[in-house]
Design a protein around this motif. Structure first.
Motif, short mmCIF file in Angstrom:
data_model
loop_
_atom_site.label_atom_id
_atom_site.label_comp_id
_atom_site.label_asym_id
_atom_site.label_seq_id
_atom_site.Cartn_x
_atom_site.Cartn_y
_atom_site.Cartn_z
N GLU A 73 0.83 -1.21 0.00
CA GLU A 73 0.00 0.00 0.00
C GLU A 73 0.86 1.25 0.00
OE1 GLU A 73 -2.21 0.33 3.64
OE2 GLU A 73 -0.39 0.39 4.85
N ARG A 74 0.22 2.36 -0.39
CA ARG A 74 0.83 3.68 -0.32
C ARG A 74 0.11 4.45 0.78
NH1 ARG A 74 2.25 6.06 -6.22
NH2 ARG A 74 4.09 4.77 -6.44
N VAL A 75 0.91 5.15 1.58
CA VAL A 75 0.33 5.87 2.70
C VAL A 75 0.92 7.28 2.72
CG1 VAL A 75 0.07 5.92 5.22
CG2 VAL A 75 0.23 3.73 4.04
N CYS A 76 0.05 8.29 2.76
CA CYS A 76 0.53 9.67 2.86
C CYS A 76 0.33 10.15 4.31
CB CYS A 76 -0.25 10.57 1.90
SG CYS A 76 0.35 12.26 1.89
N LEU A 77 1.42 10.62 4.93
CA LEU A 77 1.37 11.04 6.34
C LEU A 77 1.55 12.55 6.45
CD1 LEU A 77 3.77 8.34 7.90
CD2 LEU A 77 1.27 8.28 7.81
N ASP A 78 0.85 13.17 7.42
CA ASP A 78 1.10 14.59 7.68
C ASP A 78 2.27 14.72 8.66
OD1 ASP A 78 0.19 14.22 10.26
OD2 ASP A 78 -1.69 15.31 9.99
N GLU A 79 2.56 15.95 9.07
CA GLU A 79 3.78 16.15 9.88
C GLU A 79 3.67 15.55 11.28
OE1 GLU A 79 1.56 18.41 9.00
OE2 GLU A 79 1.67 20.26 10.17
N HIS A 80 2.44 15.22 11.71
CA HIS A 80 2.28 14.59 13.02
C HIS A 80 2.26 13.07 12.94
CE1 HIS A 80 1.42 18.63 14.26
NE2 HIS A 80 0.40 18.70 13.43
N ARG A 185 11.18 0.25 13.18
CA ARG A 185 10.93 -0.80 12.17
C ARG A 185 9.47 -1.20 12.20
NH1 ARG A 185 15.86 -3.53 13.86
NH2 ARG A 185 14.65 -5.21 14.78
N ALA A 186 8.92 -1.32 13.40
CA ALA A 186 7.51 -1.72 13.53
C ALA A 186 6.60 -0.64 12.97
CB ALA A 186 7.18 -2.00 14.99
N ALA A 187 6.95 0.64 13.24
CA ALA A 187 6.10 1.75 12.76
C ALA A 187 6.13 1.81 11.24
CB ALA A 187 6.59 3.07 13.37
N LEU A 188 7.28 1.52 10.64
CA LEU A 188 7.40 1.62 9.18
C LEU A 188 6.69 0.46 8.49
CD1 LEU A 188 11.14 2.71 8.94
CD2 LEU A 188 9.18 4.09 8.23
N GLY A 189 6.80 -0.74 9.05
CA GLY A 189 6.14 -1.89 8.44
C GLY A 189 6.68 -2.13 7.05
N ASN A 190 5.75 -2.20 6.07
CA ASN A 190 6.17 -2.54 4.72
C ASN A 190 5.42 -1.70 3.69
OD1 ASN A 190 8.02 -4.27 3.48
ND2 ASN A 190 6.34 -5.47 2.61
N SER A 191 5.29 -0.39 4.00
CA SER A 191 4.50 0.47 3.11
C SER A 191 5.40 1.39 2.28
CB SER A 191 3.54 1.34 3.94
OG SER A 191 2.64 0.53 4.64
N TYR A 192 4.78 2.01 1.31
CA TYR A 192 5.43 3.03 0.48
C TYR A 192 4.84 4.35 0.96
CZ TYR A 192 6.90 5.27 -3.96
OH TYR A 192 7.48 6.06 -4.93
N TYR A 193 5.71 5.21 1.53
CA TYR A 193 5.21 6.43 2.18
C TYR A 193 5.35 7.66 1.29
CZ TYR A 193 5.04 3.78 6.46
OH TYR A 193 4.72 2.84 7.41
N PHE A 194 4.41 8.56 1.48
CA PHE A 194 4.49 9.90 0.90
C PHE A 194 4.40 10.92 2.02
CE2 PHE A 194 3.78 9.96 -3.76
CZ PHE A 194 3.60 8.62 -3.98
N ASN A 370 -2.80 17.61 -4.71
CA ASN A 370 -3.79 16.73 -4.12
C ASN A 370 -3.22 15.34 -3.84
OD1 ASN A 370 -5.78 14.55 -4.41
ND2 ASN A 370 -7.23 16.25 -4.45
N PRO A 371 -3.21 14.91 -2.55
CA PRO A 371 -2.59 13.62 -2.22
C PRO A 371 -3.20 12.44 -2.99
CG PRO A 371 -3.21 14.80 -0.22
CD PRO A 371 -3.76 15.58 -1.37
N GLU A 372 -4.53 12.46 -3.16
CA GLU A 372 -5.18 11.34 -3.84
C GLU A 372 -4.61 11.16 -5.25
OE1 GLU A 372 -9.64 10.94 -4.17
OE2 GLU A 372 -9.37 11.84 -2.17
N ARG A 373 -4.51 12.29 -5.96
CA ARG A 373 -3.99 12.23 -7.34
C ARG A 373 -2.52 11.80 -7.34
NH1 ARG A 373 -1.12 15.42 -11.01
NH2 ARG A 373 -0.80 17.11 -9.54
#
Ligand SMILES: Cc1cc2nc3c(=O)[nH]c(=O)nc-3n(C[C@H](O)[C@H](O)[C@H](O)COP(=O)(O)OP(=O)(O)OC[C@H]3O[C@@H](n4cnc5c(N)ncnc54)[C@H](O)[C@@H]3O)c2cc1C
Length: 392
Positions: A73-80, A185-194, A370-373
């Protein structure tokens, strides 16, 4: 019958794909690479495409799990650290070295000439003579310019074409996962971050090995800023105060887990350029990979485009008795593909460029962050991009 001969200038990914594919067709191929040492220490994480793996399989390279890390999955995180947007996205992330190494190992012994730099060439439409910096020369039926962003072959063919700086750089870093605390490592897991700070973009993902890799696009508007970033660098890494500044900005603008990854790296940067070439074949000379077109990395296709260029060249030459007709076919197909990649890269990076160049009259749509796009379009697979469907 005498074998047809090709000279490949540039022994990186594009040159190695071309050399291996032409050798498979029965051509005698020699590769000339400017860098004297093994290139294996280069590069970092890359996105992959099924089309890239198909060309590798064509060369008999086994595609097992070691080629990449699967993200789901791809996950977009804000500064918090809160999730802004999430997208299911099964994809394989690889490392530059995993593509380079098997290609390099496949070449016939003695056909890779490291530490030899092309200076110029002459082309009388039936034979090309290439001249190297050690005073030697070589003759062939075809010269392939796979010599990257600052291509000498391109400069000889089209002296007016210059890489156009986009006004921003990609800060990069890579860190071994085993060196990270267990909680990270646990917080990162196996995602693709934005992360999408205003006018910026960071992508962060795991690569084989196993490592965490990021690319953080940030404005650096002019030549003076670029020169400052490069000043007193140690190897590829920037000087300590610039690294410290980047890490401080990471702590105030990125999700804690992403800032922690940045914190644990030795950052380096790559300036972002666009290159468009008027034609990718002229006489008995062709351009491929970054020598032909450079699209901004948001398209996620530097390596795949080089592989597909080489595959198209081989397909055009296969069984053809008329090299000139084969090269005309190659030029038609890959010229259009390259132009579309560059256009797409400009569109995806426009909002970052706009922050670096506020005086340009940008159309309102160009500034859309736009994060979705972005999660859908950045590094999308070829199958998801109708404008890049192309015959090889
Ligand atoms: C240092 C580096 C790191 C990279 N890391 C990544 C990455 O992590 N992820 C990613 O997707 N893409 C990366 N890329 C870009 C990616 O490699 C290219 O988009 C893609 O591989 C196409 O490459 P190419 O073979 O066309 O050009 P390049 O990989 O740029 O290779 C061109 C080669 O030509 C050689 N050369 C240049 N001039 C001459 C000359 N006159 N004579 C002989 N040889 C010459 C250069 O030394 C170089 O090895 C990297 C490129 C470089 C240079």
């Amino acid at each position: 019958m005498q074998k047809q001969r090709a000279i490949v200038v540039g022994g990186s990914i594009g040159g190695l794909f071309a050399a291996n594919l032409l050798a498979k067709l029965g051509w005698a191929v020699d590769v000339y690479e400017r860098v004297a040492d093994d290139l294996a220490g280069r590069g970092a994480g890359i996105g992959t495409h099924d089309e890239l793996f198909a060309v590798m399989r064509e060369l008999g390279i086994a595609m097992d799990e070691s080629i990449g890390v699967r993200v789901a999955e791809r996950v977009c995180l804000d500064e918090h650290g809160a999730v802004i947007h999430r997208l299911t996205w099964p994809h394989v992330m690889s490392h530059w070295l995993r593509i380079y190494r098997p290609l390099r190992e496949r070449l016939a012994p003695g056909s890779y000439h490291a530490g030899r730099s092309l200076v110029d060439f002459s082309d009388d439409d039936a034979e090309v003579v290439a001249h190297f910096d050690d005073g030697s020369s070589a003759r062939a039926d075809l010269l392939i310019g796979a010599d990257g962003l600052r291509s000498t072959v391109r400069a000889c063919l089209f002296p007016d074409v210059q890489p156009a700086y986009a006004g921003y750089v990609g800060w990069r870093g890579i860190v071994e996962e085993s060196s990270l605390p267990a909680s990270l490592r646990a917080a990162l897991g196996n995602s693709y971050y934005f992360a999408l700070p205003p006018g910026e973009m960071l992508v962060c993902y795991p690569v084989p090995g196993r490592y965490w890799n990021y690319v953080w696009y940030r404005p650096a508007p002019g030549d003076a800023e670029l020169a400052d970033l490069a000043m007193d660098a140690t190897g590829p890494h920037v000087r300590p105060e610039l690294a410290a500044r980047l890490k401080a900005i990471a702590r105030s603008t990125l999700a804690p887990r992403l800032a922690e990854v940045v914190e644990r790296t030795q950052p380096f940067f790559q300036a972002i350029y666009d290159v468009e070439t008027p034609r990718v074949a002229a006489g008995r000379v062709v351009l491929l990979g970054d020598a032909a077109y450079v699209a901004r990395p948001h398209v996620g296709m530097g390596v795949t485009k080089a592989a597909l260029d080489a595959a198209s060249l081989a397909r055009s030459l296969q069984g053809s008795t008329d090299i000139d007709a084969a090269l005309a076919r190659y030029a038609r197909l890959r010229g259009e593909f390259g132009r579309r990649c560059v256009r797409r890269g400009r569109r995806l990076g426009a909002y970052i460029e706009a922050r670096a160049r506020p005086d340009v009259p940008w159309p309102p749509g160009a500034l859309d962050q736009n994060p979705e796009r972005l999660l859908r379009e950045i590094g999308a697979t070829l199958a998801e991009i109708p404008e890049l469907q192309a015959e090889l």
